[in-house]
Enzyme design. Sequence first.
Site, mmCIF file in Angstrom:
data_model
loop_
_atom_site.group_PDB
_atom_site.id
_atom_site.type_symbol
_atom_site.label_atom_id
_atom_site.label_comp_id
_atom_site.label_asym_id
_atom_site.label_seq_id
_atom_site.Cartn_x
_atom_site.Cartn_y
_atom_site.Cartn_z
ATOM 1 N N HIS A 139 0.774 -1.079 0.032
ATOM 2 C CA HIS A 139 0.043 0.088 0.094
ATOM 3 C C HIS A 139 0.832 1.424 -0.153
ATOM 4 C CE1 HIS A 139 -4.003 1.954 1.844
ATOM 5 N NE2 HIS A 139 -3.151 2.847 1.089
ATOM 6 N N HIS A 141 1.625 5.087 -1.798
ATOM 7 C CA HIS A 141 1.417 5.974 -2.642
ATOM 8 C C HIS A 141 2.865 6.511 -3.149
ATOM 9 C CE1 HIS A 141 -2.809 7.069 -1.058
ATOM 10 N NE2 HIS A 141 -2.226 6.195 -0.342
ATOM 11 N N LYS A 222 -6.731 -0.519 -8.566
ATOM 12 C CA LYS A 222 -7.062 0.325 -7.186
ATOM 13 C C LYS A 222 -8.276 0.839 -7.465
ATOM 14 C CE LYS A 222 -6.985 2.118 -2.924
ATOM 15 N NZ LYS A 222 -5.926 2.995 -2.590
ATOM 16 N N HIS A 224 -10.389 3.662 -5.378
ATOM 17 C CA HIS A 224 -10.355 4.336 -4.233
ATOM 18 C C HIS A 224 -11.599 5.504 -4.197
ATOM 19 C CE1 HIS A 224 -8.916 7.570 -1.725
ATOM 20 N NE2 HIS A 224 -7.908 6.820 -1.093
ATOM 21 N N HIS A 251 -10.373 0.941 -1.473
ATOM 22 C CA HIS A 251 -10.344 1.838 -0.350
ATOM 23 C C HIS A 251 -12.077 2.441 -0.645
ATOM 24 C CE1 HIS A 251 -9.152 5.836 1.728
ATOM 25 N NE2 HIS A 251 -10.450 5.832 1.691
ATOM 26 N N HIS A 277 -7.337 -0.335 4.388
ATOM 27 C CA HIS A 277 -7.849 0.352 5.718
ATOM 28 C C HIS A 277 -9.066 -0.325 5.923
ATOM 29 C CE1 HIS A 277 -5.096 3.779 4.882
ATOM 30 N NE2 HIS A 277 -5.883 3.908 3.785
ATOM 31 N N HIS A 325 -6.288 14.268 1.637
ATOM 32 C CA HIS A 325 -7.357 13.906 0.947
ATOM 33 C C HIS A 325 -8.220 15.482 0.303
ATOM 34 C CE1 HIS A 325 -7.681 9.825 1.371
ATOM 35 N NE2 HIS A 325 -7.293 9.787 2.381
ATOM 36 N N ASP A 365 1.030 2.838 3.489
ATOM 37 C CA ASP A 365 0.133 4.004 3.190
ATOM 38 C C ASP A 365 1.144 5.164 3.135
ATOM 39 O OD1 ASP A 365 -2.064 5.619 2.411
ATOM 40 O OD2 ASP A 365 -3.072 5.718 4.193
#
Length: 572
Positions: A139, A141, A222, A224, A251, A277, A325, A365
Amino acid sequence: MSTISRQQYADLFGPTTGDKIRLGDTSLFVSIEKDLRTYGDEAVYGGGKTLRDGMGMDNELTSIGGAPDLLITNVTIIDAVLGVIKADVGIKDGRICGIGKAGNPSTMPGVTPSLAVGPATDAISGEHLILTAGGIDAHVHMISPQQAEAALSNGITTLFGGGLGPTDGTNGTTITSGTWNLEMMMRSFDALPINVGLLGKGNSSGMKPIVEQIEAGAAGLKVHEDWGSTVGAIRTSLEAADEYDVQVAIHTDTLNEGGFVENTIAAFDGRTIHTYHTEGAGGGHAPDIIRVASYSNVLPSSTNPTLPFGINSQAELFDMTMVCHNLNPKVATDVAFAESRVRPETIAAENVLHDMGVISIISSDSQAMGRVGESWARSIQTADAMKQGRGKLPEDNADDDNFRVLRYVAKITINPAIAQGISHLVGSVEVGKFADLVLWEPAFFGAKPKFVIKGGMIAWSLMGDPNASLPTPQPVIYRPMYGAFASALHKTCITFASQAGVANGIAERYGLQRLVEPVRNTRAITKNDMVRNAHTPHIEVNPETFAVMVDGVHATVAPIRSVSLGQLYFFS
């Protein structure tokens, strides 16, 4: 026959069967379950030692004849598949070639055939070290390329995730969107000394945009919430994954706009999926996404910022959520969105579910609420915190913590490898696998590795001043080694891609020089395949108090006030 005391033996050759090793400054102890070597004929490198011409080294054995390229002598292996064992480990042509007893079969009994030592063999003295598989972070980014350095410095050798640098989309979602971006990111990783698998965007109710990414080499998909985790997108991505044999990570929808957790579970339709998550603190259906961990088709993971659960976890997570976010602290609805995710009750339950083997994978993450260089440390810290908060596991012996330690090691090695379809190559210390290995001093286990081996070469290591008269003078810091440079890097690092992408010749089309390997067997697996982490209890969440009940028992633990592997090991 001569005999020596157990203490003297440990001083010379390291611990053996029945001896115990404390891990760092934790309360965790492992006990060696079996020893594959022969007492009295140990293979030891050095002046006056056994690995010399005509003694422990066969002076007629050539490299072509089978001599290992590298031997790790008398090392303690902690591996989720093998257990806690003592052995010599051989590496040849970048793969693990043998685990057993090394030496000269002409002078020593019981030598493992693939561990016959010749003049072509170099050695690492593992007598007082611990060997694990390289960690796998599923996971990530991909916000900055320097993450590779931070990850290697905590024993992580494989990154799965997505992004294309510090875009807002990458800050929020682990996705490399589209064919051109996938190609450019694979080209970029060609120069980084770490394995990688890129996830394409699964947020599409239409099939064509998803298929083109898989055929361009995306090693998975993925879905999200920031791009819309709708029922349609979930179904379409899973249909594509089933057709092309790649994994889907998800997610889910924190705001429950496109449906509730029941709708998402229905969209899974029994198909295998990797839930990011799973605890919900990093996002997902509020407040009950954690319920998905009870389903056999769900491969649940959670991330390291909430592991272990501490007194500062809640405060830290709010700010993380606002930044990652693209939320505005001046907008009340944005603040409410962030607050809905940060629930101490479900964070506490997350820790308990990890300890019970219900949540199967730990990931980072990276730079998007978690820390890419702390997954090993957080895993061992959590195991220690759970022992202190919950007591011994019933599976453990009275005087060691082998089962608990192996359960947590599995979460960052073999289980993410199985989930992402790469366990045939990495994730455990088994003969035939790619030699991605980490050596630790017991006092630093989980915190700071000594060596990181990539594909059979040391790629990352603690190293002193290069101008000093020895390797040890300060400053001793992590530095890239020869395995991290030039074409040696290309022969010792893997870019994982879809089978369709490999068949389409992406290595040649993109000009990749690294090894390119296909992912496989991602669709037929279930929670039952998660090593030491396959429990599927019934889980309920109280919608008002957020209390999590596991088979009718409240799953909670008090937040810790101090942590092992902490300020004793790191400046802060």
